[in-house]
Design a protein around this motif. Structure first.
Motif, mmCIF file in Angstrom:
data_model
loop_
_atom_site.group_PDB
_atom_site.id
_atom_site.type_symbol
_atom_site.label_atom_id
_atom_site.label_comp_id
_atom_site.label_asym_id
_atom_site.label_seq_id
_atom_site.Cartn_x
_atom_site.Cartn_y
_atom_site.Cartn_z
ATOM 1 N N ARG A 30 43.315 -19.943 83.726
ATOM 2 C CA ARG A 30 42.695 -20.650 84.837
ATOM 3 C C ARG A 30 43.686 -21.556 85.527
ATOM 4 O O ARG A 30 44.618 -22.056 84.912
ATOM 5 C CB ARG A 30 41.528 -21.489 84.322
ATOM 6 N N PRO A 31 43.452 -21.766 86.829
ATOM 7 C CA PRO A 31 44.321 -22.688 87.529
ATOM 8 C C PRO A 31 44.178 -24.103 86.976
ATOM 9 O O PRO A 31 43.194 -24.445 86.339
ATOM 10 C CB PRO A 31 43.839 -22.609 88.976
ATOM 11 N N SER A 32 45.184 -24.876 87.247
ATOM 12 C CA SER A 32 45.203 -26.226 86.713
ATOM 13 C C SER A 32 44.033 -27.054 87.221
ATOM 14 O O SER A 32 43.598 -26.925 88.351
ATOM 15 C CB SER A 32 46.516 -26.865 87.144
ATOM 16 N N ASP A 37 45.139 -32.988 84.822
ATOM 17 C CA ASP A 37 46.551 -33.288 85.098
ATOM 18 C C ASP A 37 46.768 -34.786 85.040
ATOM 19 O O ASP A 37 47.704 -35.288 84.416
ATOM 20 C CB ASP A 37 46.953 -32.807 86.489
ATOM 21 N N HIS A 71 45.914 -22.865 77.702
ATOM 22 C CA HIS A 71 45.228 -23.473 78.861
ATOM 23 C C HIS A 71 44.270 -24.574 78.415
ATOM 24 O O HIS A 71 44.211 -25.646 79.008
ATOM 25 C CB HIS A 71 44.452 -22.411 79.637
ATOM 26 N N ARG A 150 50.063 -15.935 87.642
ATOM 27 C CA ARG A 150 49.865 -16.927 88.700
ATOM 28 C C ARG A 150 49.165 -18.169 88.139
ATOM 29 O O ARG A 150 49.564 -19.298 88.406
ATOM 30 C CB ARG A 150 49.019 -16.293 89.811
ATOM 31 N N ASN A 151 48.153 -17.926 87.328
ATOM 32 C CA ASN A 151 47.401 -19.059 86.792
ATOM 33 C C ASN A 151 48.239 -19.901 85.831
ATOM 34 O O ASN A 151 48.127 -21.128 85.823
ATOM 35 C CB ASN A 151 46.135 -18.561 86.094
ATOM 36 N N ALA A 153 51.508 -20.159 86.066
ATOM 37 C CA ALA A 153 52.498 -20.839 86.915
ATOM 38 C C ALA A 153 51.878 -22.043 87.617
ATOM 39 O O ALA A 153 52.519 -23.085 87.793
ATOM 40 C CB ALA A 153 53.069 -19.858 87.933
ATOM 41 N N GLN A 154 50.603 -21.882 88.022
ATOM 42 C CA GLN A 154 49.945 -22.975 88.754
ATOM 43 C C GLN A 154 49.555 -24.128 87.836
ATOM 44 O O GLN A 154 49.289 -25.226 88.296
ATOM 45 C CB GLN A 154 48.691 -22.446 89.461
ATOM 46 N N ASN A 155 49.526 -23.859 86.562
ATOM 47 C CA ASN A 155 49.164 -24.906 85.611
ATOM 48 C C ASN A 155 50.430 -25.698 85.290
ATOM 49 O O ASN A 155 51.133 -25.424 84.320
ATOM 50 C CB ASN A 155 48.574 -24.270 84.350
ATOM 51 N N LYS A 156 50.716 -26.678 86.131
ATOM 52 C CA LYS A 156 52.053 -27.276 86.069
ATOM 53 C C LYS A 156 52.268 -28.085 84.799
ATOM 54 O O LYS A 156 53.404 -28.398 84.459
ATOM 55 C CB LYS A 156 52.351 -28.103 87.323
#
Ligand SMILES: Cc1cc2nc3c(=O)[nH]c(=O)nc-3n(C[C@H](O)[C@H](O)[C@H](O)COP(=O)(O)OP(=O)(O)OC[C@H]3O[C@@H](n4cnc5c(N)ncnc54)[C@H](O)[C@@H]3O)c2cc1C
Ligand SMILES: NC(=O)c1ccc[n+]([C@@H]2O[C@H](COP(=O)([O-])OP(=O)(O)OC[C@H]3O[C@@H](n4cnc5c(N)ncnc54)[C@H](O)[C@@H]3O)[C@@H](O)[C@H]2O)c1
Length: 511
Positions: A30-32, A37, A71, A150-151, A153-156
């Motif tokens: 999942r995206p961040s 954060d 995640h 992508r997910n 990578a987006q989870n910084k």
């Protein structure tokens, strides 16, 4: 139980409640979450060691167990590294569940097209372009993997390290020449195809479940060594693509852990499609080269020769624990190299857990993901969840499909239960007849003293979907009598389950 005092250093993870679950491939990565954060920025706990980065958590292996866990840990504010030496998504996405089921879907279309006249439909000549089948599979895998990458990578706050990791101490690893360490390490390195000790195998080209999905020309005659999950799924798939197929199975039955009536019904279905199944056949020697192989198998003590054009080995999996440097840790292994765990998935070394296939036991994507859930709840939420007594279903994606959950009759008897059993043949189900898919058998096993459902097998079209009725019932601790009067839609395949339940009766064991 390993020492869990490290948990004292955990961030305050209870401030954000993450109730979402990882139900699909898209959602496992999942995206961040911006809120978490912020949490992490203020609550990272990992002290610097001066020897490389120190993390709250290292997840080793980016497959179906590792990615969802990583995640989740990040969402709860853990400074987390995910280490993967190959593609994200691991075996399931890249070489297992998804590619096989995509190609099996093509094989099903071919099968129905060959037989279309049975339904009163003429299609003309049917030709399988295996290259296009493989391209379709590759495209689907690529697109799902891209979403997962992508997910990540987006989870910084999730550090993805591409490389092969090796332990050099308790919770200390080297990857790409750099040493990293963590408060907690989660090992999710999975398994790979086993190469059995068959004489001559090193000199003969052979396929395994990965390379058998890369062929672009249909093999004229495929000999498969092994009649387990992989053997039966590939046997039917290649038969439907147009190969002659021989399965050599050392055990007395295909899928030998299943009950005899179920595995016999599956064998009959495969043989009806022209697949040669040889049970009690232990492959001991292979010879040949490109396009011509000969397998010598010991069948009931007598050597027999099985020739073919291609050889596939489907003889089990071995854990990726060799070369992992586990001798530098207190992590214990069993006799087959799987990581020893307790019911909470803790290894014998404090602060190190194992999840997914590498812990042995049921090797499925859904159990790997459930391991991630259990570890997360225990480590992050302070719960005491266990893998013991969880209701575990699985599917075998032949046609008819086998949907299974819980104990088989044999296992239930071995555990000392007196049983009530109900069976119902698929050919008696009206919808199965209407669909022209009449092979199979439904079986429900209940504890005679409590009437609780102990297990079920649904060998039938869509059996892996249908078995979830029993999964739900078992999860809720239902009795078979609770389901007997449940209304099922007519006409559906699920009516067959109701019929099996209606016929449940006390059955003496054979012994
Ligand atoms: C042909 C086939 C079909 C299957 N079909 C199904 C199915 O239909 N349904 C089902 O539920 N299950 C199926 N499975 C099983 C399923 O694929 C596994 O149960 C699942 O992938 C296990 O997940 P995992 O995360 O434990 O391991 P994996 O998915 O194997 O992931 C482990 C990851 O760790 C990485 N790794 C290993 N060692 C290191 C290291 N030292 N450093 C860094 N990274 C490392 C690997 O590259 C890999 O990506 C199938 C398996 C096969 C082979
Ligand atoms: N649908 C699914 O969920 C699915 C599909 C494929 C794989 N998987 C997972 O992958 C695992 C591995 O599958 P698998 O089929 O390779 O292993 P398996 O252990 O299920 O079956 C291997 C079979 O090979 C036979 N065998 C071993 N050596 C032999 C020899 N020399 N000659 C003849 N037969 C021999 C054994 O009797 C055994 O039944 C499964 O246990 C399962 O967890 C799951």
């Amino acid at each position: 139980m390993p020492d869990q005092t490290n948990d004292r250093t955990q961030p305050d993870v209870n401030k954000i409640e993450d109730t979402r679950d990882q139900a699909t491939f898209e959602s496992i990565a999942r995206p961040s979450d911006p809120a978490s954060d912020a949490l992490q920025e203020t609550q990272g706990t990992a002290p610097s060691t001066g020897i490389g980065t120190h993390y709250d958590a290292i997840v080793l292996g980016g497959g179906m167990a590792g990615v969802p866990l990583a995640h989740r840990l990040v969402y709860k504010g853990f400074k987390t590294a995910l280490i993967e030496r190959a593609e994200l998504g691991g075996t399931c996405l890249n070489r297992g569940c998804i590619p096989t089921k995509t190609m099996i879907a093509s094989a099903r279309v071919a099968h129905q097209a060959y037989l279309s006249e049975q339904w009163g439909v003429e299609t003309g000549e049917v030709r399988v372009h295996l290259g296009r089948v493989v391209d379709r599979k590759d495209e689907l895998v690529r697109s799902i993997r891209a979403g997962s990458e992508r997910n990540v990578a987006q989870n910084k706050n999730l550090t993805l390290i591409r490389g092969n990791a090796r332990f050099v101490g308790e919770r200390r690893l080297v990857v790409n020449g750099e040493e990293i360490s963590a408060e907690r390490v989660f090992i999710a390195v999975g398994t790979r195809n086993r190469v059995p000790g068959i004489e001559g195998l090193e000199g003969v080209p052979f396929l395994d479940s990965t390379t058998a999905m890369e062929l672009r020309v249909v093999p004229p005659h495929l000999v498969i060594v092994g009649g387990g999950h992989i053997g039966v799924e590939f046997a039917q798939m290649y038969r439907r693509f147009g190969s002659d197929v021989t399965v050599l199975q050392s055990a007395p039955y295909l899928l030998p852990s299943e009950d005899e009536d179920i595995t016999t019904a599956l064998r009959e279905a495969l043989e009806a499609e022209g697949i040669e199944v040889v049970a009690r056949a232990r492959a001991r020697r292979v010879e040949g080269g490109e396009g011509q192989v000969r397998v010598t198998a010991s069948v009931d003590g007598e050597d027999r020769i099985y020739p073919g054009t291609h050889l596939m080995i489907a003889a089990g999996r071995v854990p990726n624990t060799d070369g992992l440097g586990l001798e530098a840790t207190g992590v214990g292994l069993d006799g087959h190299g799987f990581i020893r765990i307790n019911d909470c998935l803790e290894t014998t070394a404090p602060g190190i857990w194992a999840l997914g296939d590498v812990r042995g036991g049921p090797m499925f994507t859904h159990t790997a993901r459930d391991d991630a859930r259990i570890i997360y709840q225990n480590v992050v939420k302070g719960q005491d969840l266990s893998i013991k007594d969880r209701v575990v279903p699985w599917g075998v994606f032949t046609d008819p499909q086998l949907g299974r959950v819980g104990l088989s009759e044999r296992e239930a008897r071995a555990a000392g239960f007196k049983l009530k059993i109900g069976t119902y043949e698929a050919r008696k189900v009206a919808k199965a007849r209407a669909n022209g898919e009449t092979r199979g058998l439904i079986k429900v096993v209940a504890d005679a003293s409590t009437d609780r459902i102990l297990g079920a097998a649904v060998l039938m079209a869509e059996g892996a979907e249908l078995v979830h009725e029993f999964v739900t019932a078992m999860q809720l601790g239902a009795r078979y009598t609770d389901l007997q009067d449940m209304i099922h839609i007519h006409p559906t395949l699920a009516e067959g389950l109701n019929n099996a339940l209606g016929g449940v009766h006390y059955e003496e064991g054979l012994e």
